[in-house]
Motif scaffolding. Structure first.
Motif, PDB file in Angstrom:
ATOM      1  N   ASP A  32       0.753  -1.259  -0.016  1.00 41.04           N
ATOM      2  CA  ASP A  32      -0.190   0.193   0.021  1.00 41.04           C
ATOM      3  C   ASP A  32       0.930   1.175  -0.055  1.00 41.04           C
ATOM      4  O   ASP A  32       1.811   1.535   0.790  1.00 41.04           O
ATOM      5  CB  ASP A  32      -1.058   0.011   1.192  1.00 41.04           C
ATOM      6  N   ASP A  62      -4.131   6.871  -1.004  1.00 45.13           N
ATOM      7  CA  ASP A  62      -3.499   5.302  -1.147  1.00 45.13           C
ATOM      8  C   ASP A  62      -3.760   4.564  -2.349  1.00 45.13           C
ATOM      9  O   ASP A  62      -4.526   4.747  -3.012  1.00 45.13           O
ATOM     10  CB  ASP A  62      -4.515   4.062  -0.158  1.00 45.13           C
ATOM     11  N   LEU A  88      -2.864   0.555  -4.132  1.00 42.81           N
ATOM     12  CA  LEU A  88      -2.395  -0.648  -3.872  1.00 42.81           C
ATOM     13  C   LEU A  88      -1.864  -0.983  -4.988  1.00 42.81           C
ATOM     14  O   LEU A  88      -2.317  -1.058  -6.264  1.00 42.81           O
ATOM     15  CB  LEU A  88      -3.696  -1.451  -3.702  1.00 42.81           C
ATOM     16  N   GLN A 124      -8.329  -4.649  -0.923  1.00 43.62           N
ATOM     17  CA  GLN A 124      -7.109  -5.549  -0.558  1.00 43.62           C
ATOM     18  C   GLN A 124      -6.706  -6.222  -2.198  1.00 43.62           C
ATOM     19  O   GLN A 124      -7.668  -6.410  -2.902  1.00 43.62           O
ATOM     20  CB  GLN A 124      -7.271  -6.319   0.423  1.00 43.62           C
ATOM     21  N   VAL A 127      -5.624   1.597  -7.179  1.00 41.56           N
ATOM     22  CA  VAL A 127      -4.913   0.212  -7.357  1.00 41.56           C
ATOM     23  C   VAL A 127      -4.180   0.207  -8.935  1.00 41.56           C
ATOM     24  O   VAL A 127      -4.932   0.617  -9.897  1.00 41.56           O
ATOM     25  CB  VAL A 127      -6.080  -0.835  -7.250  1.00 41.56           C
TER      26      VAL A 127
END
Length: 525
Positions: free
Chosen positions: A81, A93, A95, A137, A163
């Motif tokens: 992360d 953030d 990922l 996640q 992401v």
């Protein structure tokens, strides 16, 4: 950074299956090395922790970004992360995960500039304001049958969570999005690989509904937080992602609308000093579109939920756990107690011991017996939680059990006795009956299997009696009891004020007797 709350049951499984995470200096039989550089959305280096998972074995390593770790030659997944601060204080953030073959000195970069925003949409009602909160996640998809045990996650508001796409089938991506208004709207989705356009569109008409009913008076503290965790039947990258639905002083109600699937409701209880003192996990709910269910917490009457005396290896055993708990939740929602346990035979005390399960999960009563005959085991339990002040007027503050049963030291068996479940009808949200009213109490005589090595026989209740007390157990009045299917119904006449204690007596045809008393079972108000 996201902190995931796992259920009590799941933690034990994950701990058993997930391999030990080791630092960069401890890898054995190393014949290669890996360095992972992490870049932020402006292209500068960002310090973070990288998780490295061996695809063939599941062995997991953690290393600081930019630092080189010695590894055996093989295929690995590097996940991180990339969290960055912003002037508004909320941060961003990203990922990312890459599959990399380590051979010799290997380097790889996770570049947040390649990240795509996780975009979700809902035909939300007007009372929903602000962006949805997203927990997400990335997981190693094929290392084991529990991808969520090999994962890196983050949470943030939509527009601040990204992401990095990756089509590898060795990866999974999962997220939970929550919109908040008068009600909560919660959606989960998982994909194999990380899609080029992560996110999704959801419709309220295709959702199911969970209505939480949190009653007051029975818990050790008044502050309750109710939540839902994703619990797919087959573990995937959405497993145990959690949405906090509502937190407030009991009593209250709250409603959540969720995408179809399997969900774990939960309740967390906090004392005034901030200590987490109680809570639990009722049965999981598998929900279809359009379905609506009610999840109660805190309904009276709390009492013993599971453990019975057993005769094993020429001793009488009793585990003083789950003596005061929420019957709607089960053994995961029981409060710590302090109890005095006494075993006697023919009026002579065999053993007496005071125990507590507060800070001692291995508390146990055992007493050696030398001859067959009729034994009496009594338990006097009160809630016990040092460091906090219980709410005034707390219900189910004390429980007593009085079991009279035949035992033979040469025969291992669960004692032929019962626990009683009381469920009063017509109480308000504070578990109160109206003054001078009449309350119907549903009464069940229950017993469940105990030690798997101990014989468990079916025992049938022949008679059930119920009494009530309006003066804390000084005097008792018999209630009218009638059979109702596999249970019984007792009619209790309530006093003008105070609280009602309930007592039951269950007998079988052989003369075994079970007497259970719950003090302050419900209130009057």
């Amino acid at each position: 950074m996201m902190v995931r709350w796992r259920s009590l049951a799941f933690v034990g499984v994950a701990a058993a299956l997930a391999p030990l995470a080791v630092g960069g200096a401890s890898a054995q039989a190393a014949s290669g090395s890996l360095a992972v550089t992490t870049l932020g959305r402006q292209g500068g280096k960002v310090a973070t922790t990288v998780t490295v998972v061996a695809v063939s074995s599941g062995r997991t390593y953690t290393v600081k970004s930019g630092k080189r770790i010695s590894l055996p030659t093989g295929q690995y997944i590097a996940m991180a992360d990339i969290g960055e601060s912003t002037t508004d204080g909320f941060g961003i953030d990203t990922l990312g995960a890459k599959v990399v073959k380590v051979s010799g000195s290997t380097s790889v970069t996770l570049d947040a500039r390649q990240g795509k925003a996780v975009k979700v949409a809902l035909d939300a009602p007007a009372d929903v304001i602000g962006p949805p909160r997203i927990s997400a996640q990335v997981c190693a998809a094929t290392v084991s049958d529990m991808p969520s045990a090999y994962s890196v996650g983050a949470w943030n508001d939509a527009g601040s969570l990204y992401v990095i796409p990756n089509s590898s089938k060795l990866l999974q991506f999962g997220y939970l999005a929550q919109w908040s208004g008068d009600d909560s709207y919660i959606a989960v989705k998982k994909t194999t690989g990380i899609p080029a356009t992560p996110g999704g569109t959801f419709k309220r008409a295709n959702m199911a509904t969970v209505r939480f009913s949190v009653r007051g008076g029975t818990q050790m503290a008044r502050q309750h937080g109710v939540a839902l965790q994703a619990r797919p039947k087959t573990d995937d990258c959405t497993s145990d992602l959690m949405a906090e639905v509502h937190a407030d002083s009991a009593p209250y109600s709250a409603t959540a609308h969720v995408t179809p699937g399997t969900w774990q409701p939960r309740d967390d209880v906090y004392a005034n000093n901030g200590d987490h003192v109680s809570g639990g996990f009722p049965k999981v709910r598998t929900l279809k579109a359009g379905q609506s269910v009610i999840q109660p917490f805190g309904r009276a009457v709390w009492g013993p939920l599971h453990y019975l005396p057993t005769v094993w290896q020429k001793s009488v055993y009793f585990v003083p756990e789950a003596l005061i708990g929420d019957p709607d939740v089960g053994v995961t929602a029981t409060d710590p107690t302090k109890e005095t346990v006494v075993l006697s035979k023919g009026g002579t005390t065999v053993k007496k011991k005071t125990l507590t399960n507060w800070g001692n999960s291995g508390a146990e009563f055992s007493a050696r017996i030398s001859s067959a005959g009729w034994y009496r085991l009594t338990v006097d339990a009160q809630r016990h939680r040092p460091g906090i002040t219980f709410p005034a007027g707390m219900l189910s503050s004390r429980v007593t059990l009085d079991w009279y049963f035949k035992a033979d030291p040469a025969k291992s068996a669960v004692a032929p006795v019962f626990l009683t479940r009381f469920l009063p009808s017509g109480l308000n949200t504070r578990n109160q009956a109206a003054p001078n009213s009449t309350t119907t109490v549903n009464v069940s005589a229950v017993r469940g299997s105990q030690n798997p090595d101990t014989k468990f026989t079916k025992v049938t209740a022949k008679s059930v009696k119920v009494w009530s007390s309006a003066d804390g157990g000084k005097t008792w009045k018999a209630a009218t009891v009638k059979r109702s299917g596999s249970a019984w119904q007792a009619t209790v006449r309530n006093p003008a004020s105070g609280a009602v204690a309930l007592r039951s007596e269950v007998k079988d045809a052989a003369g075994n007797r079970s007497v259970q008393t719950v003090y302050r079972a419900y209130a009057i108000g």
